[in-house]
Design a protein around this motif. Structure first.
Motif, PDB file in Angstrom:
ATOM      1  N   ALA B 162      30.768 -31.828 -48.831  1.00 60.34           N
ATOM      2  CA  ALA B 162      30.921 -30.613 -49.617  1.00 60.34           C
ATOM      3  C   ALA B 162      30.026 -29.556 -49.008  1.00 60.34           C
ATOM      4  O   ALA B 162      29.287 -29.817 -48.058  1.00 60.34           O
ATOM      5  CB  ALA B 162      30.549 -30.865 -51.073  1.00 60.34           C
ATOM      6  N   MET B 163      30.107 -28.342 -49.571  1.00 59.22           N
ATOM      7  CA  MET B 163      29.301 -27.246 -49.034  1.00 59.22           C
ATOM      8  C   MET B 163      28.100 -27.023 -49.947  1.00 59.22           C
ATOM      9  O   MET B 163      28.255 -26.639 -51.107  1.00 59.22           O
ATOM     10  CB  MET B 163      30.161 -25.985 -48.932  1.00 59.22           C
ATOM     11  CG  MET B 163      29.416 -24.800 -48.361  1.00 59.22           C
ATOM     12  SD  MET B 163      30.496 -23.373 -48.171  1.00 59.22           S
ATOM     13  CE  MET B 163      30.809 -22.960 -49.872  1.00 59.22           C
ATOM     14  N   PHE B 164      26.908 -27.294 -49.431  1.00 59.86           N
ATOM     15  CA  PHE B 164      25.677 -26.972 -50.162  1.00 59.86           C
ATOM     16  C   PHE B 164      25.299 -25.534 -49.812  1.00 59.86           C
ATOM     17  O   PHE B 164      25.338 -25.160 -48.641  1.00 59.86           O
ATOM     18  CB  PHE B 164      24.518 -27.889 -49.714  1.00 59.86           C
ATOM     19  CG  PHE B 164      24.625 -29.302 -50.213  1.00 59.86           C
ATOM     20  CD1 PHE B 164      25.550 -30.184 -49.685  1.00 59.86           C
ATOM     21  CD2 PHE B 164      23.758 -29.756 -51.202  1.00 59.86           C
ATOM     22  CE1 PHE B 164      25.624 -31.492 -50.129  1.00 59.86           C
ATOM     23  CE2 PHE B 164      23.826 -31.063 -51.654  1.00 59.86           C
ATOM     24  CZ  PHE B 164      24.765 -31.933 -51.121  1.00 59.86           C
ATOM     25  N   TYR B 165      24.936 -24.746 -50.837  1.00 60.79           N
ATOM     26  CA  TYR B 165      24.484 -23.392 -50.503  1.00 60.79           C
ATOM     27  C   TYR B 165      23.297 -22.998 -51.371  1.00 60.79           C
ATOM     28  O   TYR B 165      23.057 -23.575 -52.426  1.00 60.79           O
ATOM     29  CB  TYR B 165      25.627 -22.381 -50.586  1.00 60.79           C
ATOM     30  CG  TYR B 165      26.190 -22.179 -51.975  1.00 60.79           C
ATOM     31  CD1 TYR B 165      27.163 -23.033 -52.479  1.00 60.79           C
ATOM     32  CD2 TYR B 165      25.770 -21.116 -52.764  1.00 60.79           C
ATOM     33  CE1 TYR B 165      27.685 -22.850 -53.750  1.00 60.79           C
ATOM     34  CE2 TYR B 165      26.293 -20.916 -54.039  1.00 60.79           C
ATOM     35  CZ  TYR B 165      27.254 -21.790 -54.523  1.00 60.79           C
ATOM     36  OH  TYR B 165      27.758 -21.597 -55.778  1.00 60.79           O
ATOM     37  N   ASP B 166      22.594 -22.008 -50.866  1.00 62.48           N
ATOM     38  CA  ASP B 166      21.381 -21.536 -51.512  1.00 62.48           C
ATOM     39  C   ASP B 166      21.723 -20.319 -52.370  1.00 62.48           C
ATOM     40  O   ASP B 166      21.974 -19.238 -51.829  1.00 62.48           O
ATOM     41  CB  ASP B 166      20.367 -21.170 -50.421  1.00 62.48           C
ATOM     42  CG  ASP B 166      19.028 -20.777 -51.001  1.00 62.48           C
ATOM     43  OD1 ASP B 166      18.989 -20.325 -52.161  1.00 62.48           O
ATOM     44  OD2 ASP B 166      18.022 -20.908 -50.278  1.00 62.48           O
ATOM     45  N   PRO B 167      21.756 -20.440 -53.717  1.00 58.75           N
ATOM     46  CA  PRO B 167      22.196 -19.328 -54.555  1.00 58.75           C
ATOM     47  C   PRO B 167      21.283 -18.113 -54.443  1.00 58.75           C
ATOM     48  O   PRO B 167      21.754 -16.970 -54.548  1.00 58.75           O
ATOM     49  CB  PRO B 167      22.185 -19.904 -55.973  1.00 58.75           C
ATOM     50  CG  PRO B 167      21.317 -21.117 -55.901  1.00 58.75           C
ATOM     51  CD  PRO B 167      21.393 -21.624 -54.504  1.00 58.75           C
ATOM     52  N   GLN B 168      19.990 -18.342 -54.178  1.00 57.74           N
ATOM     53  CA  GLN B 168      19.072 -17.206 -54.057  1.00 57.74           C
ATOM     54  C   GLN B 168      19.400 -16.365 -52.838  1.00 57.74           C
ATOM     55  O   GLN B 168      19.417 -15.129 -52.904  1.00 57.74           O
ATOM     56  CB  GLN B 168      17.630 -17.700 -53.991  1.00 57.74           C
ATOM     57  CG  GLN B 168      17.147 -18.180 -55.346  1.00 57.74           C
ATOM     58  CD  GLN B 168      15.789 -18.863 -55.264  1.00 57.74           C
ATOM     59  OE1 GLN B 168      15.460 -19.502 -54.258  1.00 57.74           O
ATOM     60  NE2 GLN B 168      15.014 -18.747 -56.321  1.00 57.74           N
ATOM     61  N   GLY B 264      20.524 -31.472 -43.268  1.00 60.61           N
ATOM     62  CA  GLY B 264      19.940 -31.523 -44.602  1.00 60.61           C
ATOM     63  C   GLY B 264      18.480 -31.109 -44.606  1.00 60.61           C
ATOM     64  O   GLY B 264      18.010 -30.424 -45.524  1.00 60.61           O
ATOM     65  N   ALA B 265      17.761 -31.504 -43.560  1.00 59.13           N
ATOM     66  CA  ALA B 265      16.345 -31.146 -43.477  1.00 59.13           C
ATOM     67  C   ALA B 265      16.189 -29.643 -43.289  1.00 59.13           C
ATOM     68  O   ALA B 265      15.269 -29.024 -43.843  1.00 59.13           O
ATOM     69  CB  ALA B 265      15.682 -31.898 -42.332  1.00 59.13           C
ATOM     70  N   ILE B 274      23.536 -22.592 -45.733  1.00 58.40           N
ATOM     71  CA  ILE B 274      24.807 -23.294 -45.960  1.00 58.40           C
ATOM     72  C   ILE B 274      24.828 -24.542 -45.074  1.00 58.40           C
ATOM     73  O   ILE B 274      24.624 -24.445 -43.859  1.00 58.40           O
ATOM     74  CB  ILE B 274      26.029 -22.414 -45.587  1.00 58.40           C
ATOM     75  CG1 ILE B 274      26.072 -21.127 -46.432  1.00 58.40           C
ATOM     76  CG2 ILE B 274      27.321 -23.198 -45.769  1.00 58.40           C
ATOM     77  CD1 ILE B 274      27.189 -20.171 -46.044  1.00 58.40           C
ATOM     78  N   VAL B 275      25.026 -25.711 -45.672  1.00 56.23           N
ATOM     79  CA  VAL B 275      25.230 -26.926 -44.877  1.00 56.23           C
ATOM     80  C   VAL B 275      26.415 -27.703 -45.435  1.00 56.23           C
ATOM     81  O   VAL B 275      26.717 -27.617 -46.633  1.00 56.23           O
ATOM     82  CB  VAL B 275      23.982 -27.854 -44.837  1.00 56.23           C
ATOM     83  CG1 VAL B 275      22.836 -27.203 -44.098  1.00 56.23           C
ATOM     84  CG2 VAL B 275      23.555 -28.282 -46.224  1.00 56.23           C
ATOM     85  N   PHE B 276      27.093 -28.440 -44.559  1.00 55.93           N
ATOM     86  CA  PHE B 276      28.213 -29.282 -44.981  1.00 55.93           C
ATOM     87  C   PHE B 276      27.751 -30.731 -44.926  1.00 55.93           C
ATOM     88  O   PHE B 276      27.705 -31.339 -43.858  1.00 55.93           O
ATOM     89  CB  PHE B 276      29.417 -29.072 -44.066  1.00 55.93           C
ATOM     90  CG  PHE B 276      29.789 -27.629 -43.902  1.00 55.93           C
ATOM     91  CD1 PHE B 276      30.350 -26.924 -44.964  1.00 55.93           C
ATOM     92  CD2 PHE B 276      29.546 -26.967 -42.713  1.00 55.93           C
ATOM     93  CE1 PHE B 276      30.678 -25.583 -44.819  1.00 55.93           C
ATOM     94  CE2 PHE B 276      29.868 -25.627 -42.562  1.00 55.93           C
ATOM     95  CZ  PHE B 276      30.429 -24.932 -43.621  1.00 55.93           C
ATOM     96  N   ARG B 295      23.334 -25.092 -54.918  1.00 54.86           N
ATOM     97  CA  ARG B 295      24.585 -25.373 -55.611  1.00 54.86           C
ATOM     98  C   ARG B 295      25.492 -26.085 -54.633  1.00 54.86           C
ATOM     99  O   ARG B 295      25.297 -26.019 -53.428  1.00 54.86           O
ATOM    100  CB  ARG B 295      25.265 -24.075 -56.070  1.00 54.86           C
ATOM    101  CG  ARG B 295      24.459 -23.258 -57.032  1.00 54.86           C
ATOM    102  CD  ARG B 295      25.132 -23.191 -58.419  1.00 54.86           C
ATOM    103  NE  ARG B 295      24.193 -22.679 -59.419  1.00 54.86           N
ATOM    104  CZ  ARG B 295      23.843 -21.408 -59.510  1.00 54.86           C
ATOM    105  NH1 ARG B 295      24.391 -20.511 -58.696  1.00 54.86           N
ATOM    106  NH2 ARG B 295      22.978 -21.008 -60.407  1.00 54.86           N
ATOM    107  N   VAL B 296      26.494 -26.751 -55.202  1.00 54.48           N
ATOM    108  CA  VAL B 296      27.437 -27.481 -54.359  1.00 54.48           C
ATOM    109  C   VAL B 296      28.845 -26.999 -54.673  1.00 54.48           C
ATOM    110  O   VAL B 296      29.235 -26.934 -55.840  1.00 54.48           O
ATOM    111  CB  VAL B 296      27.352 -28.997 -54.608  1.00 54.48           C
ATOM    112  CG1 VAL B 296      28.208 -29.741 -53.594  1.00 54.48           C
ATOM    113  CG2 VAL B 296      25.914 -29.482 -54.540  1.00 54.48           C
ATOM    114  N   ALA B 297      29.581 -26.632 -53.617  1.00 56.07           N
ATOM    115  CA  ALA B 297      30.981 -26.225 -53.789  1.00 56.07           C
ATOM    116  C   ALA B 297      31.844 -27.078 -52.879  1.00 56.07           C
ATOM    117  O   ALA B 297      31.345 -27.720 -51.958  1.00 56.07           O
ATOM    118  CB  ALA B 297      31.143 -24.748 -53.441  1.00 56.07           C
ATOM    119  N   GLU B 298      33.155 -27.058 -53.160  1.00 52.40           N
ATOM    120  CA  GLU B 298      34.057 -27.820 -52.289  1.00 52.40           C
ATOM    121  C   GLU B 298      34.093 -27.192 -50.901  1.00 52.40           C
ATOM    122  O   GLU B 298      33.760 -26.024 -50.724  1.00 52.40           O
ATOM    123  CB  GLU B 298      35.476 -27.824 -52.885  1.00 52.40           C
ATOM    124  CG  GLU B 298      35.581 -28.660 -54.151  1.00 52.40           C
ATOM    125  CD  GLU B 298      36.942 -28.513 -54.804  1.00 52.40           C
ATOM    126  OE1 GLU B 298      37.915 -28.958 -54.179  1.00 52.40           O
ATOM    127  OE2 GLU B 298      37.024 -27.965 -55.910  1.00 52.40           O
TER     128      GLU B 298
END
Lengths: 328, 434
Positions: B162-168, B264-265, B274-276, B295-298
C-alpha cells in the motif's frame, strides 16, 4: 655392498615392522581427520558434480559432464562471476602484498611505539569479517563517514552511493573526460572496488605479520655489508630485501590468490552480489546456484570443482614467475 | 518478515534485524517454553514447528497463540523454533538431511519448487474431514499453495503493498487527498518536490515493487495460463517508463540514495514522505518512530486499474513427519477460525479468512487499505524457478537504475531471463484474486 646390506636389513625386520605399525598409529588421527573431512568431501563433491541433484535431494540422476558443459557454454552468471573475481584478485593481491610489505618494513624499523603500530595494523585481520563488513556498510552509506569527509573536502560523492553503484570505474573515468565506452571496457563496478578496498585493509595486516617474520630472518650483516659498499636505503630494499623475501612473497601471493578467489563473507554481508551482479564472485555464485537457482547441489559442486581447477592452475603459473628461488 | 527480505538487495537488513530478533527471541524463549511445557499433560506428542518471524513482537504473539493451543490440546506439545535469517536455505538443507520440522512455513515465491520436490503432505483429506474448504480463504492466497488439484499448505496470514504517506508533509504542500491514480501521484510528488526540494518518494529498484506497477499498467510477467513469458510488452514498457520515470525526473529516490537500509527506514526518519510497503512497516514504525504521523492509502491505480501484491506464507506439513495427524491438529488450529481470529488480533497481520475481515477492520480501522487491496491483490508467485528470476530481475532493475541501458533493453533482458529461469507451465501463477 648388496650382500652386506641384505642380511642387516633382514635382521632388523621385526623392529621395522613394529616401527611401521607405530608410525601408522601415530599418523592415524591426522589421517582420519584429513581423509574424512577434507579428502572424502572433495571426492564426494567431484562425484556429485556429475549428477543433476537438487538441494533437497529427491532428484539425483547421473548426467556425466552436462553440468560442466552448461557452465562453460550457457551460464552467463559464470562469466560475470569469473570477470568480477578476476578483477578482485588482480587488484587486491598486488595491493595487499605491496601494502603488507611496506607496513612490515616500517614496523621492522627501530621506531617508538613499534608494538602499537604492529598491533594496530594486525587488528583488522583478527576481527570478525562480518563485524568489519557491517562497519564498512555504514561507512559507505550515502550519509556515511566516507561521503561526509569527501563533502568536507569539497570532493564529489558517487550517486548511487558506493555499494549500490553498478557503474564501472573505467567507464566513469572515461565519462569524466567525455568519452563513451562499450560495456566490456567499463571495468569493475564502484561497489566491487569499495569491497576490494575493505579487503586490502583487513588482509594487509596478516601479510605484514608474515613479511615481518621473513624480514627478521634476513641477517643484519648483509645490510651492513651493503651499507659499507655505499648502497642507499632504496637500493638495499630492492636488491637485498625483496630478493631474499622471495619465498615469503610466493607464500603471501599464493595465500592472497586463494583468499581472493574464495571471497564470500564480505560480499554476502555488504552487497549480496549486487548491484546488477557486479559483486557476484565465484563463491557467491556457488552459494546462489546451490540454494536459490533451483539448479541444486550437483551444479554447484561442478562450479566448486571449476573454481578449484582455476586456483590450482593460477598457483602453478605464479609459482613459475615468483618462486624461482632455486635458480638464483 | 521473511518475504520482505526476499529482495536480495536488502538481505543485509535481514542480517541486522535478524541479529536483533535473535537476541530478543533468546530472551523470550525460556519463559514461553516453560509455560508451554507446564500446560502439556503427561506423555504428549511433540510437534516441531519452525517459521521466520518478522519481529520479536510476532514471535511473542505466536508463542502466546501456541499457549492457547496447548491449553486446548494437552496431548500435543509444540516445540517452536524461530529461524531469523536464511530461512529458505535452512529449510532446504533440513529437508535434505531428514531433520526438517513437522510443520514449517513456506513462502509463496518458493512454493512451486517445494511442491515439485514432493516434500509436503497434501492436506485435502485432512481438510475434508475437518470441514475446511479452500473457499474459507482468499482465493488469491490459497491458490498460491495449490497445484494439480491438491492443497499443500494453508495461508498463515498475508500482507499487501500500500502507499504510506506523511499527512503533515501533504498538508504543508497543500495536497488535500492522497493520490489515487498514477497521474495524481506524479502531480502530488511534483508539488512535494517543489515545496521541499527533496524527492518525496523513496522506493527500491526491485521486482517485488515494480510488479505492482506492471499489473496496474496492464502488463504481466507470464501469460494467464503460465505457458508464455509476456514481460516484454507495450503495457510493461508503459509501467516501467512510469516507475523509472519517477526516478529520472527527481520525484523518487532509491533507499540507498538517501542512506537508508530500506524504504521504511527512510519513511521513519522523514527522509521520504511516500513509500510503497506492506503492513510489515507498521510494527517497525511503532518501534522506531512511535510519534511518526502517517496514513495508509491503496496503491495508485494505473491505466489498467488498481493492482497490488499479496505476500503470504503457508503452514505446510512435512511429508516425512512421523506425527502428521498431530501436525494437522496444530495447522488446523493456527489457520482455523478460532486460532486465526486470535492471531490477526494479536499480531496485526491480515487474516487470510475473509470471514474474519470485519473483526479485523473493527480493531484496526486505520489498516483498511491493506485489506481493501486484498480484494484484488495477486500472489507473489512466478512458478518454478521464480526465486531465481526474482534475483535476476532485481539485478536488471539495479543496472537500469545505475544508468545502464534503457527501459526497452531492460524488458528485453527480463524476457530473456524469465525464459531461462522459470519453468513454464508450472502454474499456479499470478491471477487476480477476484
Amino acid at each position: 655392498m648388496a650382500s652386506l646390506a641384505a642380511p642387516r636389513r633382514r635382521g632388523r625386520n621385526p623392529l621395522a615392522a613394529e616401527d611401521f605399525f607405530a608410525g601408522w598409529v601415530f599418523i592415524l588421527p591426522a589421517l582420519i581427520i584429513i581423509g574424512g573431512f577434507i579428502l572424502l568431501p572433495i571426492l564426494i563433491a567431484a562425484w556429485t558434480s556429475l549428477h543433476n541433484r537438487n538441494t533437497i535431494g529427491n532428484v539425483n540422476e547421473f548426467v556425466g559432464l552436462d553440468n560442466y558443459r552448461h557452465i562453460f557454454t550457457a551460464n552467463e552468471d559464470f562469466r560475470i562471476a569469473l570477470r568480477n573475481t578476476a578483477w578482485f584478485s588482480a587488484v587486491v593481491v598486488p595491493t595487499q602484498t605491496a601494502v603488507g610489505l611496506i607496513l612490515a618494513t616500517l614496523a621492522n624499523r627501530k621506531i617508538r611505539g613499534k608494538t602499537f603500530f604492529r598491533t594496530a595494523f594486525y587488528f583488522p585481520s583478527i576481527s570478525s569479517s562480518v563485524v568489519i563488513s557491517m562497519i564498512f556498510l555504514w561507512l559507505y552509506q550515502s550519509n556515511g563517514l566516507i561521503n561526509f569527509l569527501l563533502q568536507k573536502l569539497g570532493l564529489p560523492t558517487p550517486r548511487p552511493p558506493w555499494l549500490a553503484n553498478a557503474r564501472g570505474v573505467f567507464g566513469l573515468a572515461f565519462d569524466a573526460v567525455g568519452i563513451g565506452v562499450p560495456t566490456w571496457l567499463e571495468g569493475p563496478s564502484v561497489a566491487l572496488v569499495s569491497i576490494m578496498m575493505l579487503n586490502v585493509w583487513t588482509t594487509a595486516g596478516t601479510m605484514m605479520v608474515v613479511f615481518l617474520a621473513g624480514l627478521q630472518d634476513i641477517p643484519g650483516d648483509v645490510y651492513e655489508a651493503a651499507a659499507l659498499d655505499g648502497a642507499t636505503r632504496r637500493r638495499s630494499f630492492f636488491d637485498i630485501t625483496v630478493p631474499l623475501l622471495r619465498p615469503v612473497i610466493l607464500f603471501v601471493v599464493t595465500l592472497g590468490l586463494i583468499g581472493t578467489f574464495q571471497v564470500f563473507d564480505q560480499i554476502y554481508v555488504m552487497s549480496a552480489g549486487g548491484p546488477a551482479k557486479t559483486t557476484t564472485t565465484l563463491v557467491f555464485l556457488i552459494y546462489t546456484e546451490a540454494f536459490k537457482s533451483g539448479r541444486g547441489l550437483g551444479y554447484a559442486s561442478a562450479l566448486a570443482i571449476v573454481l578449484f581447477a582455476i586456483i590450482f592452475v593460477l598457483f602453478l603459473i605464479q609459482r613459475r614467475f615468483v618462486g624461482r628461488t632455486e635458480e638464483r | 518478515m521473511q518475504r520482505r527480505f526476499l529482495n536480495r538487495g536488502l538481505s543485509r537488513r535481514g542480517l541486522i534485524k535478524g541479529a536483533a530478533t535473535g537476541a530478543a527471541v533468546a530472551a523470550l524463549a525460556p519463559a514461553g517454553l516453560g509455560r508451554l511445557t507446564a500446560a502439556a499433560a503427561q506423555e504428549p506428542t511433540t510437534v516441531r514447528l519452525v517459521s521466520p518471524p518478522s519481529s520479536p513482537a510476532e514471535t511473542a504473539a505466536l508463542e502466546a497463540l501456541l499457549e492457547e493451543f496447548a491449553a486446548a490440546n494437552p496431548n500435543i506439545r509444540v516445540d517452536y523454533q524461530a529461524i531469523t535469517s536464511e530461512y529458505n536455505t535452512k529449510l532446504q538443507t533440513d529437508l535434505a538431511a531428514g531433520s526438517a520440522a513437522d510443520v514449517f512455513t513456506v513462502d509463496s515465491l518458493v512454493m512451486p519448487d517445494l511442491i515439485a520436490a514432493e516434500v509436503m503432505t497434501p492436506l485435502d483429506d485432512y481438510m475434508a474431514q475437518a470441514g475446511f474448504t479452500a473457499a474459507d480463504y482468499f482465493p488469491g492466497l490459497i491458490s498460491a499453495f495449490q497445484a494439480g488439484g491438491r492443497t499443500y499448505g494453508l495461508p498463515k496470514d498475508f500482507s499487501t503493498l500500500a502507499m504510506f504517506y506523511d499527512p503533515q508533509a501533504f498538508e504543508a504542500a497543500g495536497i488535500a487527498a492522497p493520490p489515487a491514480t498514477w497521474d495524481e501521484l506524479r502531480t502530488a510528488a511534483q508539488t512535494l518536490l517543489d515545496a521541499t526540494g527533496q524527492p518525496p518518494i523513496v522506493y527500491a529498484p526491485s521486482l517485488a515493487r515494480y510488479i505492482a506497477f506492471l499489473y496496474a499498467g496492464g502488463g504481466r510477467i507470464l501469460s494467464e495460463d503460465g505457458s508464455q513469458v509476456t514481460i516484454n510488452s507495450p503495457e510493461a514498457k508503459t509501467a516501467l517508463d512510469y516507475f523509472y520515470g519517477l526516478y529520472t525526473d527527481g520525484l523518487a529516490a532509491t533507499f540507498t540514495d538517501v542512506g537508508a537500509v530500506w524504504p521504511g527506514a527512510a519513511f521513519a526518519t522523514d527522509t521520504g514522505s511516500i513509500v510503497f510497503e506492506g503492513n510489515w512497516l507498521l510494527p517497525f514504525l511503532a518501534e522506531n518512530a512511535p510519534d511518526k504521523q502517517f496514513r495508509v492509502a491503496e496503491m495508485p491505480a494505473g491505466p489498467a486499474g488498481k493492482a497490488t501484491m499479496a505476500f503470504t506464507v503457508c503452514y505446510a506439513i512435512n511429508e516425512a513427519s512421523a506425527v502428521r495427524d498431530a501436525a494437522w491438529t496444530l495447522v488446523s488450529y493456527l489457520t482455523g477460525p478460532e486460532g486465526m481470529a486470535i492471531w490477526s488480533d494479536t499480531s496485526g497481520l491480515l487474516p487470510s479468512r475473509p470471514a474474519l475481515t470485519q473483526a479485523y477492520v473493527d480493531k484496526y480501522p486505520d489498516r483498511s487499505a491493506f485489506l481493501a487491496g486484498g480484494e484484488y491483490a495477486r500472489p507473489w508467485q512466478l512458478g518454478q524457478g521464480g526465486e531465481k528470476f526474482n534475483l535476476d530481475a532485481d539485478a536488471e532493475l539495479q543496472a537500469l537504475f545505475s544508468g545502464q541501458g534503457s527501459t526497452e533493453e531492460t524488458l528485453a533482458r527480463l524476457e530473456e531471463k524469465a525464459n531461462e529461469d522459470i519453468r513454464l507451465g508450472t502454474a499456479p501463477v499470478a491471477t487476480p484474486a477476484t
